[in-house]
Scaffold this active site. Structure first.
Site, PDB file in Angstrom:
ATOM      1  N   ILE A   7       0.857  -1.188   0.000  1.00  0.00           N
ATOM      2  CA  ILE A   7       0.000   0.000   0.000  1.00  0.00           C
ATOM      3  C   ILE A   7       0.894   1.240   0.000  1.00  0.00           C
ATOM      4  CG2 ILE A   7      -1.740   1.289   1.304  1.00  0.00           C
ATOM      5  CD1 ILE A   7      -2.825  -1.425   2.271  1.00  0.00           C
ATOM      6  N   HIS A  53      -8.591  -3.867  -9.814  1.00  0.00           N
ATOM      7  CA  HIS A  53      -9.055  -4.558  -8.609  1.00  0.00           C
ATOM      8  C   HIS A  53     -10.075  -5.631  -9.012  1.00  0.00           C
ATOM      9  CE1 HIS A  53      -9.927  -5.060  -4.370  1.00  0.00           C
ATOM     10  NE2 HIS A  53     -11.218  -5.094  -4.693  1.00  0.00           N
TER      11      HIS A  53
HETATM   12  C1  GRF Z   1      -5.145  -9.359 -10.201  1.00  0.00           C
HETATM   13  O1  GRF Z   1      -6.241 -10.157  -9.874  1.00  0.00           O
HETATM   14  C2  GRF Z   1      -5.450  -7.910  -9.902  1.00  0.00           C
HETATM   15  O2  GRF Z   1      -6.790  -7.564 -10.084  1.00  0.00           O
HETATM   16  C3  GRF Z   1      -5.090  -7.796  -8.462  1.00  0.00           C
HETATM   17  O3  GRF Z   1      -3.961  -8.614  -8.294  1.00  0.00           O
HETATM   18  C4  GRF Z   1      -3.960  -9.633  -9.289  1.00  0.00           C
HETATM   19  C5  GRF Z   1      -2.655  -9.525 -10.002  1.00  0.00           C
HETATM   20  O4  GRF Z   1      -2.486 -10.558 -10.944  1.00  0.00           O
HETATM   21  N1  GRF Z   1      -4.882  -6.421  -8.081  1.00  0.00           N
HETATM   22  P1  GRF Z   1      -1.342 -10.450 -12.033  1.00  0.00           P
HETATM   23  O5  GRF Z   1      -0.021 -10.302 -11.256  1.00  0.00           O
HETATM   24  O6  GRF Z   1      -1.605  -9.257 -12.887  1.00  0.00           O
HETATM   25  O7  GRF Z   1      -1.371 -11.720 -12.790  1.00  0.00           O
END
Ligand code: GRF
Length: 211
Positions: A105, A122
């Protein structure tokens, strides 16, 4: 994807985008792939990872994109780690930051400095299910519709203005894994689309904030 008239007074300037990751980087890959299209209004100028073990780093390097590592424990405190991230972003002349599974964060000083320039993906239909375990929570709540969101980043977690969303149906026999996979597939469509929207707003000279 929108078609851009590149002949008009040389107005076609690709926005300089940095991506921040912590792990697999599949959304990062989707953004890099989209940006490889000459008509996409953004270029990826660098990838910052919060760990040297982030799997996504390999793909970035294969694509000759500069990478940087910023590990929290290498700094005295979080604020100094954030400052180091900012310094790298400035060196890359970053105009837009895409958080793509960045699991740290960022502090309020950082989010203020990069206000309206930082976006995040998200895995839920915000404002529902801020934070973690979004797919499990959607299933447990008996939701019929779930999805993903790209939004601007502000100091409050997962609370900034929404840029784009895609709805994903929750099927009766969905497990957390199957729903995660179906939402992730949509994330890979959503993130480039949302980045294009943010980048084009800037090109048009209008305010970056969509809402
Ligand atoms: C995804 O589900 C995104 O929405 C969330 O973290 C995950 C990351 O996956 N914030 P990746 O590393 O992009 O495959």
């Amino acid at each position: 994807m929108s078609t851009i008239d590149k002949s008009a007074d040389n107005k076609f300037v690709k926005r300089r985008v940095a991506i921040m990751i912590s792990g697999r980087g599949s959304n990062m890959q989707a953004l890099i792939n989209a940006a490889s299209d000459e008509n996409f209004p953004a270029q990826i100028v660098g990838v910052i990872a919060s760990s040297p073990d982030a799997k996504g780093l390999e793909f970035a390097r294969q694509n000759h994109i500069p990478t940087a590592i910023n590990v929290l424990k290498d700094f005295q405190n979080k604020s100094l780690a954030d400052q180091a991230v900012s310094k790298i972003l400035q060196e890359w002349q970053t105009e837009i930051i895409c958080l793509a599974g960045f699991m740290r964060i960022l502090g309020s000083k950082f989010t203020r400095q990069w206000h309206k320039k930082t976006i995040n993906i998200h895995p839920s239909l915000l404002p529902k299910y801020k934070g973690l375990n979004t797919h499990r929570r959607a299933i447990e709540a008996g939701d019929k519709i779930h999805g993903c969101t790209v939004h601007f980043v502000i100091d409050e977690l997962d609370a900034g203005a929404i840029i784009e969303q895609i709805e994903v149906p929750v099927l009766p026999d969905d497990s957390e894994e199957s729903l995660t996979e179906r939402v992730l597939n949509q994330e890979h469509i959503l993130y480039p689309r949302a980045l294009e929207k943010v980048a084009l707003k800037k090109i048009a000279g209008t305010k970056a904030d969509i809402n």
